[in-house]
Design an enzyme around this catalytic site. Structure first.
Site, short mmCIF file in Angstrom:
data_model
loop_
_atom_site.label_atom_id
_atom_site.label_comp_id
_atom_site.label_asym_id
_atom_site.label_seq_id
_atom_site.Cartn_x
_atom_site.Cartn_y
_atom_site.Cartn_z
N ILE A 295 2.34 -11.98 17.23
CA ILE A 295 3.66 -12.35 17.79
C ILE A 295 4.70 -12.35 16.66
O ILE A 295 5.87 -12.03 16.86
CB ILE A 295 3.55 -13.73 18.48
CG1 ILE A 295 2.70 -13.61 19.75
CG2 ILE A 295 4.92 -14.31 18.80
CD1 ILE A 295 2.35 -14.91 20.40
N GLY B 253 0.83 -1.21 0.00
CA GLY B 253 0.00 0.00 0.00
C GLY B 253 0.86 1.25 0.00
O GLY B 253 0.60 2.22 -0.72
N ASP C 222 5.40 -10.07 5.12
CA ASP C 222 4.76 -10.96 4.12
C ASP C 222 5.68 -11.34 2.97
O ASP C 222 5.42 -12.31 2.27
CB ASP C 222 3.50 -10.29 3.53
CG ASP C 222 2.53 -9.86 4.61
OD1 ASP C 222 1.75 -8.92 4.36
OD2 ASP C 222 2.57 -10.45 5.70
N ARG D 51 -5.67 -29.94 17.16
CA ARG D 51 -5.77 -28.64 17.85
C ARG D 51 -5.13 -27.55 16.99
O ARG D 51 -4.20 -27.84 16.23
CB ARG D 51 -5.03 -28.71 19.19
CG ARG D 51 -5.67 -29.68 20.20
CD ARG D 51 -6.97 -29.12 20.73
NE ARG D 51 -7.55 -30.00 21.76
CZ ARG D 51 -8.33 -31.05 21.47
NH1 ARG D 51 -8.58 -31.38 20.19
NH2 ARG D 51 -8.84 -31.80 22.45
O1 F6P Z 1 1.09 -6.96 6.20
C1 F6P Z 1 1.50 -7.45 7.43
C2 F6P Z 1 0.35 -8.08 8.15
O2 F6P Z 1 0.81 -8.55 9.38
C3 F6P Z 1 -0.30 -9.22 7.38
O3 F6P Z 1 0.47 -10.42 7.42
C4 F6P Z 1 -1.60 -9.32 8.13
O4 F6P Z 1 -2.61 -9.96 7.38
C5 F6P Z 1 -1.94 -7.82 8.32
O5 F6P Z 1 -0.69 -7.15 8.37
C6 F6P Z 1 -2.72 -7.53 9.57
O6 F6P Z 1 -3.10 -6.15 9.50
P1 F6P Z 1 -3.40 -5.29 10.83
O7 F6P Z 1 -2.10 -5.05 11.51
O8 F6P Z 1 -4.01 -4.01 10.29
O9 F6P Z 1 -4.33 -6.12 11.66
#
Ligand code: F6P
Length: 336
Positions: free
Chosen positions: A262, A110, A133, A255
């Site tokens: 984290i 973004g 990511d 489970r």
């Molecule tokens: O882009 C990093 C990330 O941690 C993704 O892996 C995850 O889906 C997203 O951000 C979570 O977004 P937020 O911090 O807005 O909950």
């Protein structure tokens, strides 16, 4: 020259090391002035800045998170108009008033898109790819990824203890947004028996067969690593959905664990500290040599850069010909 630095999008280990890398090179080697911009692009809208000094840059190398704060502000969203505020115009005016010769943007997909749009309206921008990511097109790795994989791998290692003790199937969900890089790298490093990625469709019956075959071979437990972005019933989280399906398919106690935030916390690994330092320094070099509108990249082991227009907003996804996928398959790991 006076430059501004902002950090935008999800936090991750290595952001502060990058701020340090850009700032120390800019100040010590190129004689620049550095302003830290708070809370991502929001800080450009509100002129919320602080000068970066030797003192403020001390102790950053191993510090998680971002000292500048972050936000998910997208100033070009909906044409950039909010009420009677034209956000891009306000940003241009604030950059002029702050006397910024360049803005360094540290962020994920973004952020790269917004950086490209700012460059498109005449702002001198240099960007650094940041995300756990690892889904940013144009760079082999982004800082934050190695740290997240290290955390996830340690978690998977720990799940082996309880899986073998209880003869259970343990499912762990890792982050990654729409990409499966964290699941692939931590699943392979952590000895996952089943690794599910958004990029590779899966068949729950095949997963059940894999687990039951392991049982027949005297391995009464399995480790299943799933990326948060895999296909589910659209109601449950990936881990909960897959755990339920596996228990139904195999009759084995299953489970789930969701690793969540984290993965984004704590101190960066040494790899990420050095990648951040290298990329930060290269950003300063691009500014000093007047090369704007570019994103710093890692190509092999070389730090270089690419035009934002060519990489901004493009997703880098796992492909079937990835050598970890090929090798994993050959070793009998199920990718669905
Ligand atoms: O882009 C990093 C990330 O941690 C993704 O892996 C995850 O889906 C997203 O951000 C979570 O977004 P937020 O911090 O807005 O909950």
């Amino acid at each position: 020259m006076r430059i501004g630095i902002l950090t935008s999008g999800g936090d991750c280990p290595g952001i502060n090391a990058t701020i340090r890398g850009v700032s120390k090179a800019a100040i010590n080697h190129y004689g620049m002035e550095v302003l830290g911009i708070h809370s991502g692009f929001q800080g450009l809208l509100t002129k919320d800045v602080e000068p970066m000094t030797e003192k403020s840059l001390s102790g950053l190398l191993n510090l998680g998170g971002t000292i500048l704060g972050t936000s998910r502000e997208k100033p070009f969203k909906k044409g950039g108009i909010m009420g009677d505020v034209n956000k891009p115009a306000l940003i241009l005016e604030n950059i002029r008033e702050l006397g910024l010769d360049c803005v360094v943007t540290i962020g994920g997909n973004g952020t790269q898109k917004t950086a490209a749009k700012l460059a498109g309206i005449g702002v001198n921008v240099v960007s650094v790819p940041k995300t756990i990511d690892n889904d940013i097109w144009g760079t082999d790795f982004s800082f934050g990824f190695d740290s997240a994989v290290t955390i996830a791998t340690d978690a998977i290692d720990r799940l082996h203890s309880t899986a073998s003790s209880h003869k259970r199937v343990m499912v762990i969900e890792v982050m990654g947004h729409k990409a499966g890089w964290i699941a692939l790298y931590s699943g392979m490093a952590g000895g996952g028996d089943v690794i599910l990625l958004p990029e590779i469709p899966y068949d729950i019956h095949r997963i059940g067969e894999t687990i039951l075959n392991r049982l027949k071979k005297g391995k009464p437990y399995s480790i299943v690593v799933v990326a948060e972005g895999i296909q589910t019933d659209g109601k449950k989280r990936a881990a909960e959905y897959i755990a339920q399906e596996i228990e139904y398919e195999t009759g084995i106690e299953t489970r789930e664990t969701v690793l969540g935030y984290i993965q984004r916390g704590g101190s960066p690994t040494s790899f990420d500290r050095n990648l951040s330092t290298r990329m930060g320094g290269h950003a300063a070099e691009l500014i000093a040599t007047g090369q704007f509108g570019r994103m710093v990249t890692l190509q092999g082991n070389e730090i270089t850069s690419a035009p934002l227009s060519e990489v901004a907003g493009k997703l880098k996804l796992v492909t079937e010909d990835n050598d970890l996928v090929i090798q994993g398959r050959r070793m009998g790991i199920c990718f669905g």
